[in-house]
Write a protein that holds these residues in place. Structure first.
Motif, PDB file in Angstrom:
ATOM      1  N   GLY A  56       0.848  -1.183   0.000  1.00  0.00           N
ATOM      2  CA  GLY A  56       0.000   0.000   0.000  1.00  0.00           C
ATOM      3  C   GLY A  56       0.887   1.236   0.000  1.00  0.00           C
ATOM      4  O   GLY A  56       1.785   1.343  -0.827  1.00  0.00           O
ATOM      5  N   TYR A  57       0.606   2.197   0.892  1.00  0.00           N
ATOM      6  CA  TYR A  57       1.401   3.419   0.992  1.00  0.00           C
ATOM      7  C   TYR A  57       1.473   4.119  -0.373  1.00  0.00           C
ATOM      8  O   TYR A  57       2.510   4.621  -0.791  1.00  0.00           O
ATOM      9  N   ASN A  58       0.332   4.167  -1.077  1.00  0.00           N
ATOM     10  CA  ASN A  58       0.315   4.709  -2.432  1.00  0.00           C
ATOM     11  C   ASN A  58      -1.037   5.343  -2.734  1.00  0.00           C
ATOM     12  O   ASN A  58      -1.942   5.357  -1.880  1.00  0.00           O
ATOM     13  N   VAL A  59      -1.157   5.868  -3.947  1.00  0.00           N
ATOM     14  CA  VAL A  59      -2.432   6.393  -4.449  1.00  0.00           C
ATOM     15  C   VAL A  59      -2.763   5.631  -5.716  1.00  0.00           C
ATOM     16  O   VAL A  59      -1.946   5.522  -6.634  1.00  0.00           O
ATOM     17  N   VAL A  60      -3.980   5.096  -5.761  1.00  0.00           N
ATOM     18  CA  VAL A  60      -4.450   4.279  -6.874  1.00  0.00           C
ATOM     19  C   VAL A  60      -5.478   5.064  -7.681  1.00  0.00           C
ATOM     20  O   VAL A  60      -6.237   5.871  -7.125  1.00  0.00           O
ATOM     21  N   PHE A  61      -5.506   4.836  -8.995  1.00  0.00           N
ATOM     22  CA  PHE A  61      -6.523   5.431  -9.862  1.00  0.00           C
ATOM     23  C   PHE A  61      -7.435   4.331 -10.393  1.00  0.00           C
ATOM     24  O   PHE A  61      -6.958   3.281 -10.844  1.00  0.00           O
ATOM     25  N   VAL A  62      -8.757   4.587 -10.331  1.00  0.00           N
ATOM     26  CA  VAL A  62      -9.761   3.666 -10.854  1.00  0.00           C
ATOM     27  C   VAL A  62     -10.516   4.366 -11.983  1.00  0.00           C
ATOM     28  O   VAL A  62     -11.261   5.315 -11.730  1.00  0.00           O
ATOM     29  N   PRO A  63     -10.337   3.963 -13.252  1.00  0.00           N
ATOM     30  CA  PRO A  63     -11.086   4.577 -14.349  1.00  0.00           C
ATOM     31  C   PRO A  63     -12.582   4.298 -14.201  1.00  0.00           C
ATOM     32  O   PRO A  63     -12.978   3.198 -13.799  1.00  0.00           O
ATOM     33  N   PHE A  64     -13.415   5.283 -14.523  1.00  0.00           N
ATOM     34  CA  PHE A  64     -14.866   5.138 -14.445  1.00  0.00           C
ATOM     35  C   PHE A  64     -15.501   5.514 -15.780  1.00  0.00           C
ATOM     36  O   PHE A  64     -14.975   6.366 -16.514  1.00  0.00           O
ATOM     37  N   ALA A  65     -16.629   4.903 -16.063  1.00  0.00           N
ATOM     38  CA  ALA A  65     -17.480   5.285 -17.188  1.00  0.00           C
ATOM     39  C   ALA A  65     -18.924   5.002 -16.802  1.00  0.00           C
ATOM     40  O   ALA A  65     -19.253   3.881 -16.374  1.00  0.00           O
ATOM     41  N   GLU A  66     -19.763   6.013 -16.884  1.00  0.00           N
ATOM     42  CA  GLU A  66     -21.190   5.886 -16.589  1.00  0.00           C
ATOM     43  C   GLU A  66     -21.443   5.281 -15.210  1.00  0.00           C
ATOM     44  O   GLU A  66     -22.282   4.403 -15.027  1.00  0.00           O
ATOM     45  N   GLY A  67     -20.673   5.741 -14.204  1.00  0.00           N
ATOM     46  CA  GLY A  67     -20.941   5.369 -12.835  1.00  0.00           C
ATOM     47  C   GLY A  67     -20.314   4.079 -12.356  1.00  0.00           C
ATOM     48  O   GLY A  67     -20.519   3.700 -11.199  1.00  0.00           O
ATOM     49  N   THR A  68     -19.574   3.371 -13.214  1.00  0.00           N
ATOM     50  CA  THR A  68     -18.926   2.140 -12.772  1.00  0.00           C
ATOM     51  C   THR A  68     -17.497   2.085 -13.288  1.00  0.00           C
ATOM     52  O   THR A  68     -17.185   2.674 -14.327  1.00  0.00           O
ATOM     53  N   PRO A  69     -16.622   1.372 -12.581  1.00  0.00           N
ATOM     54  CA  PRO A  69     -15.250   1.222 -13.082  1.00  0.00           C
ATOM     55  C   PRO A  69     -15.239   0.598 -14.466  1.00  0.00           C
ATOM     56  O   PRO A  69     -15.939  -0.371 -14.738  1.00  0.00           O
ATOM     57  N   SER A  70     -14.436   1.172 -15.350  1.00  0.00           N
ATOM     58  CA  SER A  70     -14.425   0.759 -16.753  1.00  0.00           C
ATOM     59  C   SER A  70     -13.193  -0.050 -17.125  1.00  0.00           C
ATOM     60  O   SER A  70     -13.111  -0.573 -18.238  1.00  0.00           O
ATOM     61  N   ALA A  71     -12.228  -0.134 -16.223  1.00  0.00           N
ATOM     62  CA  ALA A  71     -11.005  -0.882 -16.483  1.00  0.00           C
ATOM     63  C   ALA A  71     -10.347  -1.194 -15.150  1.00  0.00           C
ATOM     64  O   ALA A  71     -10.812  -0.749 -14.094  1.00  0.00           O
ATOM     65  N   ASP A  72      -9.280  -1.971 -15.198  1.00  0.00           N
ATOM     66  CA  ASP A  72      -8.562  -2.328 -13.985  1.00  0.00           C
ATOM     67  C   ASP A  72      -7.953  -1.086 -13.343  1.00  0.00           C
ATOM     68  O   ASP A  72      -7.611  -0.118 -14.023  1.00  0.00           O
ATOM     69  N   TRP A  73      -7.826  -1.114 -12.012  1.00  0.00           N
ATOM     70  CA  TRP A  73      -7.191  -0.008 -11.309  1.00  0.00           C
ATOM     71  C   TRP A  73      -5.675  -0.067 -11.512  1.00  0.00           C
ATOM     72  O   TRP A  73      -5.127  -1.084 -11.917  1.00  0.00           O
ATOM     73  N   GLU A  74      -5.009   1.046 -11.232  1.00  0.00           N
ATOM     74  CA  GLU A  74      -3.559   1.127 -11.401  1.00  0.00           C
ATOM     75  C   GLU A  74      -2.969   2.006 -10.313  1.00  0.00           C
ATOM     76  O   GLU A  74      -3.629   2.923  -9.808  1.00  0.00           O
ATOM     77  N   VAL A  75      -1.735   1.723  -9.917  1.00  0.00           N
ATOM     78  CA  VAL A  75      -1.040   2.589  -8.969  1.00  0.00           C
ATOM     79  C   VAL A  75      -0.646   3.864  -9.700  1.00  0.00           C
ATOM     80  O   VAL A  75       0.060   3.824 -10.710  1.00  0.00           O
ATOM     81  N   PHE A  76      -1.103   5.009  -9.183  1.00  0.00           N
ATOM     82  CA  PHE A  76      -0.832   6.302  -9.818  1.00  0.00           C
ATOM     83  C   PHE A  76       0.371   6.998  -9.191  1.00  0.00           C
ATOM     84  O   PHE A  76       1.227   7.532  -9.905  1.00  0.00           O
ATOM     85  N   ALA A  77       0.444   7.021  -7.884  1.00  0.00           N
ATOM     86  CA  ALA A  77       1.549   7.685  -7.182  1.00  0.00           C
ATOM     87  C   ALA A  77       2.088   6.751  -6.111  1.00  0.00           C
ATOM     88  O   ALA A  77       1.323   6.096  -5.400  1.00  0.00           O
ATOM     89  N   ASP A  78       3.414   6.696  -6.001  1.00  0.00           N
ATOM     90  CA  ASP A  78       4.049   5.773  -5.056  1.00  0.00           C
ATOM     91  C   ASP A  78       5.304   6.439  -4.493  1.00  0.00           C
ATOM     92  O   ASP A  78       5.640   7.572  -4.853  1.00  0.00           O
ATOM     93  N   GLY A  79       5.992   5.715  -3.627  1.00  0.00           N
ATOM     94  CA  GLY A  79       7.234   6.227  -3.058  1.00  0.00           C
ATOM     95  C   GLY A  79       7.062   7.030  -1.791  1.00  0.00           C
ATOM     96  O   GLY A  79       8.045   7.563  -1.253  1.00  0.00           O
TER      97      GLY A  79
END
Length: 435
Positions: free
Chosen positions: A368-391
């Motif tokens: 953990g110890y990070n920030v994750v991004f979850v893409p959305f489309a029309e109110g629901t996640p549209s793709a897999d999440w990804e680690v956006f910021a780390d370190g």
């Protein structure tokens, strides 16, 4: 659970597989009485303030030495209000107002706002709503200023604030309500939580006053928990909470611990249960303490305290599923939807989640110890999440060894993303360079 929600949850679950505070700096002068929006800039620190970001993004250290900085809210005039958690003995804490008037990515103006500390903060015009551990209050701070124009008003008092998971996160709905997380103090609502293999209480009495989200009138003073509505239940601790672009309430959940006490392997104990992201409708029940979500099985299963064997579904088939899931014990503490247009189009309408970091994934490395991004489309996640910021953690990912632990996320009027940290007392400002 409705067929539509069940199908969406199943598809998204498959897609998802895949504290000592530093002292505060001296108070600086009051901001000028200006409500102009801050112009977007591409200010960058040479090392991005010590964190790693995707190509095309950079960061500055917006503020530091804040103490245990928790959630943030930013007005259209660019003034940020950040809540600071008190110490274990109740000392310190409060609210700090910050402003970067010249747009260089660093707040040169700060002032202490004389209110109690805590976690939750939200804005409605001149009203700054904030949540100490036992209730919800608000104070009027006019646009362009950083100090109250009157005394705080107590909207809700007397909320449970003993034992663990006392932090109150809040979100303002568009219908005049304020939503409040009231976390469970325990792990699995056991007869004796200090004893291994202690059975779970059934029904769980904690659900009457905790382990859920309550809704209160956002404009009425003098309320107690009895005046509120238990909007959703079966959520162990919803520290990350936000209103989505569709107007619905969303929250994260801190999953339970100690499956190892029931004979689960070290690997299973580290990975299970999942951390979760919920889309919440009135009356929803997400299953805690009777159920937990298993990412590997892509379903909720019955907890061992209630007769589960790690695979049996039982009563959990009637509970609501998450719309996305994440590795166990990452501790999601902050949630925000990106409603600006300064980031590339794929980020618009998506969710950023700040993960505080694990303590109990041994013998696997802490994570953990990070920030994750979850893409959305029309109110629901549209793709897999990804680690956006780390370190953020630095050389050691552990609660005591980490230099910083992400806690809150917020979007500014210029489209920058801000991340707070309650271990090192730092806030980062992340921008897209256009490259």
């Amino acid at each position: 659970m409705s067929t539509t929600r069940q199908l969406a949850s199943t598809a998204l679950a498959v897609a998802a597989m895949g504290c000592a505070a530093e002292p505060r700096a001296p108070v600086e002068e009051e901001a000028s009485n200006s409500s102009a929006r801050i112009p977007p800039t591409h200010a960058c620190a040479p090392d991005n303030g010590g964190i790693t970001l995707p190509s095309g993004f950079c960061a500055t250290v917006f503020a530091e030495n804040l103490g245990a900085a928790r959630h943030m809210a930013i007005r259209d005039d660019g003034i940020m209000f950040v809540m600071v958690r008190p110490g274990r003995g109740g000392e310190g804490g409060g609210m700090i107002a910050l402003r970067d008037a010249d747009g260089d990515g660093t707040a040169e103006t700060r002032t202490d706002v004389p209110v109690e500390g805590g976690t939750g903060v939200a804005l409605d015009g001149d009203w700054v709503y904030y949540a100490p551990n036992d209730g919800v209050k608000r104070v009027r701070i006019p646009a362009g200023t950083m100090q109250p124009a009157g005394e705080p008003e107590t909207l809700v008092s007397g909320l449970p604030d003993t034992n663990s998971h006392t932090a109150k996160s809040i979100a303002l709905g568009g219908d005049g309500r304020v939503f409040v997380n009231i976390g469970s103090p325990g792990n699995a609502c056991q007869e004796d939580g200090r004893e291994e293999r202690s059975p779970g209480l059934d029904p769980c009495p904690e659900l009457d006053t905790r382990a859920g989200i309550w809704a209160f009138d956002a404009n009425r003073t003098g309320q107690t928990q009895a005046d509120g509505e238990r909007y959703a239940t079966g959520i162990r601790n919803a520290v990350g909470m936000a209103i989505g672009p569709d107007g619905a309430l969303y929250s994260t959940q801190h999953g339970r611990d100690r499956l190892s006490a029931w004979g689960f392997s070290d690997q299973a104990n580290a990975e299970k249960p999942a951390e979760e992201l919920f889309r919440i409708e009135a009356g929803d029940d997400f299953g805690w303490p009777y159920c937990y979500y298993d990412r590997q099985l892509s379903r909720k299963v019955l907890a061992p305290e209630y007769g589960g064997d790690g695979e049996e579904v039982g009563r959990c088939g009637e509970k609501e599923d998450p719309i996305a899931s994440f590795p166990g014990h990452w501790a999601p503490n902050g949630l925000v939807f990106y409603g600006a247009d300064a980031f590339p189009a794929r980020y618009r309408g998506g969710a950023f989640i700040a993960f505080h970091g694990s303590w109990n994934r041994a013998p696997l490395p802490q994570a953990g110890y990070n920030v994750v991004f979850v893409p959305f489309a029309e109110g629901t996640p549209s793709a897999d999440w990804e680690v956006f910021a780390d370190g953020f953690a630095g050389a050691e990912k552990s609660p005591r060894g980490a230099e910083h632990r992400p806690t809150g996320v917020a979007v500014g009027p210029d489209g920058a993303l801000y991340v707070s940290d309650d271990a090192g007392g730092t806030i980062w400002r992340i921008v897209h360079t256009g490259e």
